[in-house]
Every structure is written in structure tokens, then in C-alpha cells.
Design an enzyme around this catalytic site. Structure first.
Site, PDB file in Angstrom:
ATOM      1  N   GLU A   1       1.011  -1.257  -0.148  1.00 31.43           N
ATOM      2  CA  GLU A   1      -0.083   0.006  -0.055  1.00 31.43           C
ATOM      3  C   GLU A   1       1.009   1.319   0.081  1.00 31.43           C
ATOM      4  O   GLU A   1       0.629   2.473   0.468  1.00 31.43           O
ATOM      5  CB  GLU A   1      -0.903   0.101   1.316  1.00 31.43           C
ATOM      6  CG  GLU A   1      -1.962  -1.097   1.288  1.00 31.43           C
ATOM      7  CD  GLU A   1      -3.121  -0.863   0.105  1.00 31.43           C
ATOM      8  OE1 GLU A   1      -2.876  -0.167  -0.895  1.00 31.43           O
ATOM      9  OE2 GLU A   1      -3.853  -1.860   0.280  1.00 31.43           O
TER      10      GLU A   1
ATOM     11  N   HIS B   1      -2.650   2.692   8.221  1.00 34.29           N
ATOM     12  CA  HIS B   1      -3.590   2.043   7.754  1.00 34.29           C
ATOM     13  C   HIS B   1      -4.162   0.753   8.446  1.00 34.29           C
ATOM     14  O   HIS B   1      -2.768  -0.102   8.601  1.00 34.29           O
ATOM     15  CB  HIS B   1      -3.215   2.036   6.072  1.00 34.29           C
ATOM     16  CG  HIS B   1      -4.090   0.952   5.453  1.00 34.29           C
ATOM     17  ND1 HIS B   1      -5.506   1.093   5.435  1.00 34.29           N
ATOM     18  CD2 HIS B   1      -3.742  -0.287   4.758  1.00 34.29           C
ATOM     19  CE1 HIS B   1      -5.823   0.033   4.609  1.00 34.29           C
ATOM     20  NE2 HIS B   1      -5.053  -0.724   4.350  1.00 34.29           N
TER      21      HIS B   1
ATOM     22  N   HIS C   1      -7.158  -2.655   9.279  1.00 31.21           N
ATOM     23  CA  HIS C   1      -8.298  -3.322   9.252  1.00 31.21           C
ATOM     24  C   HIS C   1      -8.964  -3.442  10.423  1.00 31.21           C
ATOM     25  O   HIS C   1      -9.744  -4.639  10.715  1.00 31.21           O
ATOM     26  CB  HIS C   1      -8.305  -4.489   8.305  1.00 31.21           C
ATOM     27  CG  HIS C   1      -7.409  -4.500   7.056  1.00 31.21           C
ATOM     28  ND1 HIS C   1      -7.032  -5.722   6.241  1.00 31.21           N
ATOM     29  CD2 HIS C   1      -6.986  -3.516   6.333  1.00 31.21           C
ATOM     30  CE1 HIS C   1      -6.487  -5.372   5.189  1.00 31.21           C
ATOM     31  NE2 HIS C   1      -6.251  -3.746   5.215  1.00 31.21           N
TER      32      HIS C   1
ATOM     33  N   TYR D   1     -20.414  14.525  18.788  1.00 32.14           N
ATOM     34  CA  TYR D   1     -19.519  15.761  18.102  1.00 32.14           C
ATOM     35  C   TYR D   1     -18.200  15.141  18.257  1.00 32.14           C
ATOM     36  O   TYR D   1     -17.303  16.139  17.477  1.00 32.14           O
ATOM     37  CB  TYR D   1     -19.656  16.739  19.377  1.00 32.14           C
ATOM     38  CG  TYR D   1     -19.334  16.349  20.653  1.00 32.14           C
ATOM     39  CD1 TYR D   1     -18.192  16.162  21.192  1.00 32.14           C
ATOM     40  CD2 TYR D   1     -20.249  15.879  21.503  1.00 32.14           C
ATOM     41  CE1 TYR D   1     -17.587  16.013  22.551  1.00 32.14           C
ATOM     42  CE2 TYR D   1     -19.967  15.473  23.009  1.00 32.14           C
ATOM     43  CZ  TYR D   1     -18.799  15.684  23.072  1.00 32.14           C
ATOM     44  OH  TYR D   1     -18.390  15.112  24.648  1.00 32.14           O
TER      45      TYR D   1
ATOM     46  N   HIS E   1     -12.600  -2.599   3.047  1.00 30.96           N
ATOM     47  CA  HIS E   1     -11.187  -2.606   3.158  1.00 30.96           C
ATOM     48  C   HIS E   1     -11.003  -2.244   4.700  1.00 30.96           C
ATOM     49  O   HIS E   1     -10.177  -3.041   5.466  1.00 30.96           O
ATOM     50  CB  HIS E   1     -10.563  -1.861   2.060  1.00 30.96           C
ATOM     51  CG  HIS E   1      -9.096  -1.668   1.962  1.00 30.96           C
ATOM     52  ND1 HIS E   1      -8.212  -1.701   0.987  1.00 30.96           N
ATOM     53  CD2 HIS E   1      -8.016  -2.130   3.078  1.00 30.96           C
ATOM     54  CE1 HIS E   1      -7.174  -1.751   1.123  1.00 30.96           C
ATOM     55  NE2 HIS E   1      -7.025  -2.247   2.539  1.00 30.96           N
TER      56      HIS E   1
ATOM     57  N   TYR F   1     -11.276  24.078  24.342  1.00 31.04           N
ATOM     58  CA  TYR F   1     -11.046  23.007  24.993  1.00 31.04           C
ATOM     59  C   TYR F   1      -9.691  22.701  25.535  1.00 31.04           C
ATOM     60  O   TYR F   1      -8.847  22.655  24.709  1.00 31.04           O
ATOM     61  CB  TYR F   1     -11.475  21.631  24.093  1.00 31.04           C
ATOM     62  CG  TYR F   1     -11.839  20.370  25.148  1.00 31.04           C
ATOM     63  CD1 TYR F   1     -12.958  20.087  25.401  1.00 31.04           C
ATOM     64  CD2 TYR F   1     -10.567  19.447  25.053  1.00 31.04           C
ATOM     65  CE1 TYR F   1     -12.870  18.897  26.081  1.00 31.04           C
ATOM     66  CE2 TYR F   1     -10.778  18.382  25.664  1.00 31.04           C
ATOM     67  CZ  TYR F   1     -11.680  17.956  26.445  1.00 31.04           C
ATOM     68  OH  TYR F   1     -11.936  16.691  27.091  1.00 31.04           O
TER      69      TYR F   1
END
Length: 222
Positions: free
Chosen positions: A68, A87, A89, A108, A150, A203
């Protein structure tokens, strides 16, 4: 220390069950390309990162970059502030992606990825330039997207932020799927999301991004 941090990130993602076996990859941007986990590597094995160009060429050392690599290169291309990419799964992210659905404004905290939803790129074959192209469009202007049938991809300026965002996205996807199993989730309105976005500006000590729990796993030095 970049290589050390990338290896740490890969290992922790494996320890947390977010990357299982070879079903995921991690990279960091360097001056002439990226350091990326090798093809077929797994976080519970001793692996050496591959120094690759943005065209997939091996620039130094040995090994084959993750299949990838084009996906990572494309995301770096549209996310100029990104230094790390994850990345995976991961279960909940992949389950939602297999429905071909984005993560909507049911909570939110979705705002933490840069918009009112987390987009889902359409399905194309893994390890292809076509996947890289659709992922780049889905993540542009954001810090995460889902990949239909994927998995998911997250980018961040630091290894710690990449871990935090990965954990947060998996948590939110799991919560959304639980809500869908119980009924029809109420989605926040555009005005409610805008109010939350304003609230996030003040925040924490300096308007910092809320952190998902990362347990007691220490951040690497450097």
C-alpha cells in the site's frame, strides 16, 4: 528518532489489536520519501522499515515496501502537515466500511477528524493506484477516511497523535454500529456541530485535541 517512533507506533497498534498479522501498515514522511513497514510484515515480528521514495522505489537498504505504498504516498500528497500514516483493518472501522457508509455526525467527537463526518472512499482493489486516488479524495482536508470493504486510514503530525486518532476512530465506529444495532441514531444538526466546533477552540489548556485513551503505553522518547 523518527524510525524509532514509527516502529513504536506499529508495535503498539499490534498490541492493541488494531493491526492483526499483516493486515495493516504504518509510515512516516522523511525528506526524500517515507519510511514504511515492509510487505507482509507484522507488528509482533522483528521487521525493518523500508526507506522508499514516493514512487515506491527502495532508496536505501533492503526489503520491499508495503503493497500500500501508493496509498501512503497519495495521502502525504494531499495532507501536507501529515508526518505519520496508519492504515489498518480494525474491526469496527472495517465493519462500517463494509456497509459502504461514512461515519456521520452521530457524536460531536467526529469533528476531531476535520469535518462533520468521516468519508468512505469507494471500493477498488487493494495495492493499486486507483485505491490511492480514491483515498486521497476522501481524506483531503481531513485526517481520516474509511475505505469501502477494506479498512481505514489516518494521518497525523506525530506518532502519538496517529495512535490517538486511530483509537478514536475505531471507538467512534464501534459506538455508531452499536447505536445502529439498537435503533436509528439521532444525528447532530449542522448548527449543533458548529457549536461543538466553537467549543473545541477553548477545550483543554490551549484548545488541544481531546485524547482517546492510550492505556499506560508510554510515548517513545524524542
Amino acid at each position: 528518532m523518527t524510525t524509532h517512533q514509527t516502529a513504536w507506533l506499529y508495535e503498539v497498534l499490534g498490541q492493541r489489536g488494531l493491526i492483526v498479522g499483516s493486515s495493516g501498515n504504518v509510515s512516516t514522511r522523511v525528506a526524500d520519501g517515507m519510511m514504511i513497514t515492509p510487505s507482509g510484515g507484522a507488528p509482533d515480528e522483528a521487521v525493518s522499515l523500508v526507506h522508499a521514495g514516493m514512487d515506491g522505489s527502495v532508496l536505501s537498504g533492503h526489503g520491499t515496501p508495503s503493497s500500500e505504498w501508493a496509498l501512503h504516498a497519495a495521502v502525504y500528497g494531499v495532507c501536507p502537515d501529515a508526518r505519520y500514516i496508519v492504515h489498518t483493518h480494525a474491526d469496527a472501522c472495517t465493519a462500517l466500511a463494509c456497509l459502504g457508509l461514512p461515519l456521520p455526525a452521530f457524536h460531536y467527537m467526529v469533528l476531531q477528524f476535520g469535518g462533520d463526518d468521516v468519508r468512505c472512499a469507494p471500493y477498488v482493489t487493494f495495492g493499486t493506484q486507483a485505491l490511492a486516488d480514491v483515498a486521497a479524495r476522501a481524506i483531503e482536508g481531513r485526517s481520516a477516511c474509511l475505505l469501502a470493504n477494506h479498512g481505514m486510514i489516518v494521518c497525523a503530525p506525530t506518532a502519538q497523535a496517529a495512535l490517538t486518532r486511530t483509537v478514536l476512530l475505531e471507538t467512534l465506529c464501534r459506538q455508531y454500529l452499536l447505536a445502529r444495532a439498537a435503533g436509528e441514531p439521532r444525528l447532530l444538526t449542522a448548527a449543533e456541530m458548529a457549536d461543538a466546533r466553537e467549543r473545541f477552540k477553548t477545550y483543554g489548556p490551549s484548545g488541544t485535541t481531546p485524547r482517546a485513551s492510550v492505556s499506560s503505553l508510554a510515548t517513545p522518547n524524542g
